[in-house]
Motif scaffolding. Structure first.
Motif, mmCIF file in Angstrom:
data_model
loop_
_atom_site.group_PDB
_atom_site.id
_atom_site.type_symbol
_atom_site.label_atom_id
_atom_site.label_comp_id
_atom_site.label_asym_id
_atom_site.label_seq_id
_atom_site.Cartn_x
_atom_site.Cartn_y
_atom_site.Cartn_z
ATOM 1 N N LEU A 185 0.818 -1.216 0.000
ATOM 2 C CA LEU A 185 0.000 0.000 0.000
ATOM 3 C C LEU A 185 0.850 1.264 0.000
ATOM 4 C CD1 LEU A 185 -2.934 -0.923 2.421
ATOM 5 C CD2 LEU A 185 -2.969 -0.773 -0.078
ATOM 6 N N SER A 186 2.081 1.175 0.497
ATOM 7 C CA SER A 186 2.952 2.352 0.490
ATOM 8 C C SER A 186 3.261 2.788 -0.938
ATOM 9 C CB SER A 186 4.260 2.050 1.231
ATOM 10 O OG SER A 186 5.073 1.152 0.496
ATOM 11 N N GLY A 187 3.117 1.859 -1.896
ATOM 12 C CA GLY A 187 3.418 2.192 -3.289
ATOM 13 C C GLY A 187 2.199 2.479 -4.131
ATOM 14 N N VAL A 188 0.989 2.303 -3.578
ATOM 15 C CA VAL A 188 -0.221 2.476 -4.389
ATOM 16 C C VAL A 188 -0.419 3.926 -4.793
ATOM 17 C CG1 VAL A 188 -1.902 2.920 -2.544
ATOM 18 C CG2 VAL A 188 -2.599 1.654 -4.598
ATOM 19 N N VAL A 189 0.198 4.848 -4.051
ATOM 20 C CA VAL A 189 0.060 6.261 -4.387
ATOM 21 C C VAL A 189 0.729 6.584 -5.727
ATOM 22 C CG1 VAL A 189 2.171 7.022 -3.211
ATOM 23 C CG2 VAL A 189 0.260 8.594 -3.444
ATOM 24 N N GLU A 190 1.709 5.767 -6.136
ATOM 25 C CA GLU A 190 2.410 6.053 -7.391
ATOM 26 C C GLU A 190 1.493 5.971 -8.605
ATOM 27 O OE1 GLU A 190 6.207 4.312 -8.085
ATOM 28 O OE2 GLU A 190 6.887 4.650 -6.040
ATOM 29 N N PRO A 191 0.790 4.838 -8.849
ATOM 30 C CA PRO A 191 -0.119 4.834 -10.002
ATOM 31 C C PRO A 191 -1.244 5.849 -9.875
ATOM 32 C CG PRO A 191 -0.387 2.830 -8.684
ATOM 33 C CD PRO A 191 0.844 3.515 -8.191
ATOM 34 N N ILE A 192 -1.688 6.132 -8.641
ATOM 35 C CA ILE A 192 -2.745 7.144 -8.462
ATOM 36 C C ILE A 192 -2.238 8.512 -8.913
ATOM 37 C CG2 ILE A 192 -4.115 8.397 -6.756
ATOM 38 C CD1 ILE A 192 -4.304 5.790 -5.159
ATOM 39 N N ALA A 193 -1.036 8.887 -8.446
ATOM 40 C CA ALA A 193 -0.459 10.170 -8.840
ATOM 41 C C ALA A 193 -0.204 10.212 -10.339
ATOM 42 C CB ALA A 193 0.848 10.407 -8.077
ATOM 43 N N ALA A 194 0.220 9.071 -10.901
ATOM 44 C CA ALA A 194 0.484 9.023 -12.336
ATOM 45 C C ALA A 194 -0.805 9.172 -13.142
ATOM 46 C CB ALA A 194 1.181 7.703 -12.688
ATOM 47 N N PHE A 195 -1.868 8.475 -12.716
ATOM 48 C CA PHE A 195 -3.149 8.567 -13.430
ATOM 49 C C PHE A 195 -3.718 9.980 -13.356
ATOM 50 C CE2 PHE A 195 -3.506 3.829 -13.014
ATOM 51 C CZ PHE A 195 -3.685 3.562 -14.374
ATOM 52 N N LEU A 196 -3.617 10.615 -12.199
ATOM 53 C CA LEU A 196 -4.105 11.989 -12.064
ATOM 54 C C LEU A 196 -3.336 12.927 -12.992
ATOM 55 C CD1 LEU A 196 -4.629 12.290 -8.194
ATOM 56 C CD2 LEU A 196 -6.395 12.153 -9.965
ATOM 57 N N THR A 197 -2.035 12.696 -13.108
ATOM 58 C CA THR A 197 -1.226 13.516 -14.005
ATOM 59 C C THR A 197 -1.652 13.327 -15.451
ATOM 60 O OG1 THR A 197 0.632 13.275 -12.465
ATOM 61 C CG2 THR A 197 1.130 14.111 -14.660
ATOM 62 N N ILE A 198 -1.924 12.072 -15.837
ATOM 63 C CA ILE A 198 -2.380 11.787 -17.197
ATOM 64 C C ILE A 198 -3.725 12.469 -17.461
ATOM 65 C CG2 ILE A 198 -3.239 9.984 -18.732
ATOM 66 C CD1 ILE A 198 -0.270 9.964 -18.626
ATOM 67 N N LEU A 199 -4.635 12.445 -16.477
ATOM 68 C CA LEU A 199 -5.943 13.070 -16.649
ATOM 69 C C LEU A 199 -5.812 14.573 -16.892
ATOM 70 C CD1 LEU A 199 -8.080 11.261 -13.893
ATOM 71 C CD2 LEU A 199 -8.198 10.946 -16.374
ATOM 72 N N LEU A 200 -4.744 15.147 -16.353
ATOM 73 C CA LEU A 200 -4.507 16.582 -16.528
ATOM 74 C C LEU A 200 -3.603 16.880 -17.724
ATOM 75 C CD1 LEU A 200 -3.871 17.543 -12.791
ATOM 76 C CD2 LEU A 200 -5.949 17.986 -14.118
ATOM 77 N N SER A 201 -3.377 15.868 -18.574
ATOM 78 C CA SER A 201 -2.390 16.015 -19.648
ATOM 79 C C SER A 201 -2.706 17.161 -20.604
ATOM 80 C CB SER A 201 -2.265 14.696 -20.438
ATOM 81 O OG SER A 201 -3.509 14.319 -20.990
ATOM 82 N N ASP A 202 -3.987 17.394 -20.866
ATOM 83 C CA ASP A 202 -4.346 18.496 -21.770
ATOM 84 C C ASP A 202 -3.905 19.834 -21.194
ATOM 85 O OD1 ASP A 202 -5.447 16.770 -23.586
ATOM 86 O OD2 ASP A 202 -7.510 17.036 -22.885
ATOM 87 N N LEU A 203 -4.010 19.957 -19.864
ATOM 88 C CA LEU A 203 -3.576 21.193 -19.214
ATOM 89 C C LEU A 203 -2.058 21.252 -19.082
ATOM 90 C CD1 LEU A 203 -6.212 21.342 -16.312
ATOM 91 C CD2 LEU A 203 -6.267 22.615 -18.462
ATOM 92 N N LEU A 204 -1.425 20.073 -18.969
ATOM 93 C CA LEU A 204 0.009 20.023 -18.742
ATOM 94 C C LEU A 204 0.826 20.312 -19.995
ATOM 95 C CD1 LEU A 204 0.445 16.867 -16.457
ATOM 96 C CD2 LEU A 204 0.389 19.262 -15.788
ATOM 97 N N THR A 205 0.290 19.959 -21.168
ATOM 98 C CA THR A 205 1.085 20.051 -22.396
ATOM 99 C C THR A 205 1.722 21.414 -22.611
ATOM 100 O OG1 THR A 205 -0.256 18.314 -23.431
ATOM 101 C CG2 THR A 205 1.042 19.726 -24.897
ATOM 102 N N PRO A 206 1.004 22.520 -22.447
ATOM 103 C CA PRO A 206 1.650 23.819 -22.672
ATOM 104 C C PRO A 206 2.769 24.131 -21.676
ATOM 105 C CG PRO A 206 -0.752 24.024 -22.712
ATOM 106 C CD PRO A 206 -0.433 22.665 -22.155
ATOM 107 N N VAL A 207 2.696 23.544 -20.491
ATOM 108 C CA VAL A 207 3.716 23.809 -19.459
ATOM 109 C C VAL A 207 4.478 22.534 -19.113
ATOM 110 C CG1 VAL A 207 2.603 25.830 -18.450
ATOM 111 C CG2 VAL A 207 1.899 23.558 -17.704
#
Length: 259
Positions: A185-207
Motif C-alpha cells: 500500500l505504500s506504493g499504491v500512491v504512485e499509479p494514483i499520482a500518475a493517473f491523475l497527471t495523465i488526466l490533466l495532460s491536456d492542461l500540462l502540455t503547454p507547461v
C-alpha cells in the motif's frame, strides 16, 4: 492499454519487494539496506537528469539562452512542494524515534507507511508526466523513453518495498500478510499520482517543461532529505556510495539505450 501498463510497472516493483516478507525470516542487514538505499538514490538522480531535466530543457530550446528557466524554476518548485508535504503530513522515517510533521496519535506502523507513501508521490508524478509527454504530439518523448523511466523506478521500488515490509513485521509484531499489505500500500500512491497527471495532460502540455522539472525537483528532495542520510547512518561504510554508482549507471543505460 500501453499507458496503463506503463503506469503500473513501478507499483509492481513495490509489490514484489514487499513480498520478500514471505521469503525472508528477518530484516535485511544494515549494509544491505545501505546498498539498496544508495542504489535507489542513484536511480532517482539519474532519472531526474536524463528523463526529466534534460527533456525539460530540450522542450524549452526555443527560449534560447533562457531554456534553463523552466527546468530551474520547476525543480525549485518541486523541492518546495515536498518540503511543504514534510511539514503538514505526520510521518516517521525508518529507524527514527521522533515523528515529523504535526503531532498526532497515529500508530508508529501507520506513520512508517505514510513516510514511504509521501515520498512515492513524486515518483508517480514523474512517470505520469513522462507518459503525458509521450501522448503529446510535439513533446518528442518516445514510448521507449517513458517505459525506461517506469522500469527504472520499478527496479528501485523493489528494495523500497522490502525495506518497509520486513521492519513492519519485525518491529511491530505483524503477521506476514499485514506487513506485505503495508509495504504494498505504500506504493499504491504512485499509479494514483500518475493517473491523475495523465488526466490533466491536456492542461500540462503547454507547461510540460515545468512539470517535468517539478517532478525532478520532488524526486531529488527525497534523495537528499531521506535516502542519502539513511544510507550514511551508523558505522562509516562506502557500500551506499557503491550502490549509488550502480543505480545511477543502470538508470543511465536504461534511458539512453531505450530512449
Amino acid at each position: 492499454m500501453t499507458v496503463f501498463l506503463g503506469l503500473m510497472i513501478p507499483f509492481l516493483g513495490t509489490t514484489l519487494g514487499a513480498a520478500c516478507v514471505f521469503f525472508l525470516k528477518k530484516e535485511l542487514g544494515a549494509n544491505v539496506q545501505k546498498a539498496l538505499l544508495g542504489f535507489a538514490s542513484g536511480v532517482m538522480v539519474a532519472a531526474s537528469v536524463w528523463s526529466l531535466l534534460i527533456p525539460s530543457m530540450d522542450l524549452s530550446a526555443s527560449m534560447g539562452r533562457l531554456a534553463f528557466v523552466p527546468a530551474c524554476g520547476g525543480l525549485l518548485a518541486g523541492m518546495a512542494f515536498l518540503l511543504l508535504m514534510d511539514r503538514v503530513i505526520p510521518h516517521l522515517h525508518m529507524g527514527a524515534e521522533k515523528a515529523e510533521g504535526p503531532s498526532c496519535s497515529l500508530k508508529k506502523s501507520t506513520m512508517l507507511v505514510l513516510a514511504v507513501t509521501l515520498h512515492n508521490i513524486p515518483e508517480g508524478m514523474a512517470v505520469g508526466v513522462v507518459f503525458a509527454g509521450m501522448l503529446a504530439e510535439n513533446a518528442h518523448i518516445t514510448t521507449a523513453a517513458a517505459f525506461a523511466l517506469a522500469i527504472g523506478i520499478a527496479i528501485q521500488n523493489f528494495p523500497e518495498g522490502a525495506i518497509i515490509s520486513l521492519p513492519l513485521k519485525a518491529e511491530n509484531d505483524m503477521s506476514r500478510g499485514k506487513a506485505f499489505l503495508g509495504g504494498m500500500l505504500s506504493g499504491v500512491v504512485e499509479p494514483i499520482a500518475a493517473f491523475l497527471t495523465i488526466l490533466l495532460s491536456d492542461l500540462l502540455t503547454p507547461v510540460l517543461p515545468w512539470f517535468l522539472s517539478f517532478a525532478a525537483g520532488a524526486m531529488l528532495y527525497v534523495v537528499v532529505e531521506e535516502l542519502i542520510p539513511e544510507a550514511s547512518e551508523g558505522e562509516h561504510s562506502n557500500i551506499g556510495t557503491i550502490g549509488f554508482a550502480v543505480g545511477f549507471a543502470l538508470m543511465m543505460v536504461l534511458d539512453v539505450a531505450l530512449g
